[in-house]
Design an enzyme around this catalytic site. Sequence first.
Site, PDB file in Angstrom:
ATOM      1  N   GLU A 224     -43.320  94.317  17.119  1.00  0.00           N
ATOM      2  CA  GLU A 224     -43.523  93.899  18.521  1.00  0.00           C
ATOM      3  C   GLU A 224     -44.414  94.869  19.297  1.00  0.00           C
ATOM      4  O   GLU A 224     -44.044  95.343  20.384  1.00  0.00           O
ATOM      5  CB  GLU A 224     -42.161  93.735  19.232  1.00  0.00           C
ATOM      6  CG  GLU A 224     -41.321  92.624  18.637  1.00  0.00           C
ATOM      7  CD  GLU A 224     -40.104  92.227  19.473  1.00  0.00           C
ATOM      8  OE1 GLU A 224     -39.742  92.960  20.403  1.00  0.00           O
ATOM      9  OE2 GLU A 224     -39.511  91.179  19.170  1.00  0.00           O
TER      10      GLU A 224
ATOM     11  N   TYR B  42     -36.089  84.257  20.551  1.00  0.00           N
ATOM     12  CA  TYR B  42     -34.647  84.211  20.828  1.00  0.00           C
ATOM     13  C   TYR B  42     -34.385  83.054  21.780  1.00  0.00           C
ATOM     14  O   TYR B  42     -35.044  82.947  22.817  1.00  0.00           O
ATOM     15  CB  TYR B  42     -34.184  85.541  21.431  1.00  0.00           C
ATOM     16  CG  TYR B  42     -34.232  86.661  20.409  1.00  0.00           C
ATOM     17  CD1 TYR B  42     -33.233  86.782  19.455  1.00  0.00           C
ATOM     18  CD2 TYR B  42     -35.293  87.571  20.371  1.00  0.00           C
ATOM     19  CE1 TYR B  42     -33.272  87.784  18.492  1.00  0.00           C
ATOM     20  CE2 TYR B  42     -35.341  88.572  19.410  1.00  0.00           C
ATOM     21  CZ  TYR B  42     -34.325  88.673  18.470  1.00  0.00           C
ATOM     22  OH  TYR B  42     -34.371  89.658  17.517  1.00  0.00           O
TER      23      TYR B  42
ATOM     24  N   GLU C 175     -37.854  87.528  13.283  1.00  0.00           N
ATOM     25  CA  GLU C 175     -36.732  87.670  14.223  1.00  0.00           C
ATOM     26  C   GLU C 175     -36.536  86.330  14.909  1.00  0.00           C
ATOM     27  O   GLU C 175     -37.433  85.842  15.601  1.00  0.00           O
ATOM     28  CB  GLU C 175     -37.009  88.735  15.300  1.00  0.00           C
ATOM     29  CG  GLU C 175     -36.801  90.145  14.820  1.00  0.00           C
ATOM     30  CD  GLU C 175     -36.918  91.183  15.930  1.00  0.00           C
ATOM     31  OE1 GLU C 175     -36.458  90.916  17.055  1.00  0.00           O
ATOM     32  OE2 GLU C 175     -37.479  92.254  15.651  1.00  0.00           O
TER      33      GLU C 175
END
Length: 502
Positions: free
Chosen positions: A171, A242, A290
Site C-alpha cells: 500500500e 475492505y 487483502e
Amino acid sequence: MTKSRIILDKDFTLAALDRRIFGTFVEHLGRCVYEGIFEPDHPTADEHGFRKDVLDLVKELGPTIVRYPGGNFLSGYNWEDGVGPNRPKRLDLAWFSTETNLFGTNEFIQWCRLASVEPMLGVNLGTRGADEARKFLEYCNFAGGTALSDLRKEHGFPEPHGVKFWCLGNEMDGPWQICRKTAAEYGRIATETAKLMRWIDPSVELAACGSSARFLTTFGAWEHEVLQHTFEYADFLSIHLYFDNQFNDPKEFFASPDLMDLYIKEVISVCDGVAAERKSTKRMMLSFDEWNVWYKARGGRFSRQPNWPEAPHLLEEVYDLQDALVVGGALITLLNNADRVKAACLAQLVNVIGPIMTDKGGHAWRQTIFFPFSQVANLAKGTVLRPIVHSSKYETITAGEIAHVSASAVQRDEHELAVFILNRDLINPISMELDLRSFGQVEKIEAYELTGKDLLSTNTRDNPNAVRPMVNTTAAIEKFGVRIDLKTQSWNVIRIVLRGGG
Ligand code: AHR
C-alpha cells in the site's frame, strides 16, 4: 417463492482455477501472530510455540497461500530482527505497538510447512529498498556458499526456503504508510528491486502495489504510472478492498461483491490500457492480496494506544451472519474473475479481522466468515465455469440494479461440479433450477446452507456454533439437472456428482 435458473455448460468455461485465490494473511498486528498462531505458553503449543488448536482450525479453513509479515507493518520491518538468536524489541510505527520479534521469517516458514500452505513474503519498500530486498531473498532462497545463505544454515535451515511469491512493498500510495511514495518514486524502486530479485532467483513471482483503495483520489492514475515502470518486471498488480456496511442496511451491504467485481474490472482496464500503449500482448494478472469485511473494529492505528503495548487487541472484528454472506459473495466474485485474479488473501487469519478467534491461554473458535471460506477453499478446484444466471433484481444505492442471485461454479473433474450461490433476497425464498445441459445425468447431490433469521447472529467463545452451515434437504435430481429451494438471505454450496462419478 420466486423462481430462478442457472445454466451451466461444459463449453462455457472461464479459466483454469489458480487455487492461490484462497489465500489468507498473517501480519505482525495486534494478536494475529502473538496469541494467534504463536503462543509458546499455550497448553496446545508445540515445540516451536505454535498453537496446535489454531493450526487445526487453519487446516480446516483450507487456505492455500499466506501473506506475511504485513501489511502496514512491512513498511518499517527489518527482516534481520526476526532471524537468528538475537531478537531486538522495536517500536512498530504502523500500529503503535512494541514488536518483540520472537516470531520471524524462519518460524513463519516452519509454520507454513506444518499448515501445508505456500508462503507469500513481502519486502519493505517503505523505510528500506532494493538492497535489503535482494539480501532477504538471498537469505531465503539461495542454496548456500554465500554469507547470507550460510547464515540461514547457521540459523538451523540448511535447505533454501524456495519462496516463490513476493510482494514489492505494501500500500505504498496510502498516506498512513510508513514512508509513503509517489507513484513515480514507487514505480522506480519497485522496478529496480524486481530486477535484482529476478537476477538472484529468476523463478520468483512478483506483485507490484496497486492502489490501497478505490476511494483514493489517486486510484487509476496510480496504477497507470506504476505500470509505466513495472509492467515488464511485475507478474501481478495488487488490489485491496475492505467492505463497509455504510448504510447499515443488508440490501446495500449485499451489493459489496458487485462493487468488488467493478473494482477488478476497472483495474484490469488500466492494466490492459497500459499493455495497449506498449503494443504488448502481456496480460497483467491481479493479486487481490487483502480483502474482507471490516467496519466495526475500525480503531487500530486511528486510535493510538498509550505506552506502545505488545500484541494489543486491535481490529478484533466480531463477524455476524450478514458478514459471512458478504464473504461468500466475494468468493463468488473472485471465482468469476479467475481468468485475471490469480492470487487473493482474506485479510487476515486470526484475531485481526480474522475467521479464527482465540483467547490467550484458552479457546480458539470459528467466526461466521470461516464457513463460506472453508467450503469454497476445500471444494473449488479444476475449471471455473461461466454460469448464466436468470434472477429477479433489485435497486441499490451502492451498485445500481443487482441480481438477487449471485453464483459461481467449478468443474472439479470429469464427474463432479461444485456450485456456490448467494441468495440476497430478504423477503422471498427461491426455487432454483440448475440446468446442467451437457453434463449428463446427475448421480448424487450434497447441499449445504448458511442462513438464519437474525442477520446479526455471531459465534462467540461461549456459543461457538450459533452460526454454521446446515444440510439443505430440498435438493432433488431432475432430468435437466438439480432443483433446490434456497432460503431468504442464504449462502449455498452444492456438490454434484455426475453419472460415472464416485
Ligand atoms: O489488514 C489491515 C491493514 O489494512 C493492513 O496492514 C494494510 O495493508 C491495510 O490498510
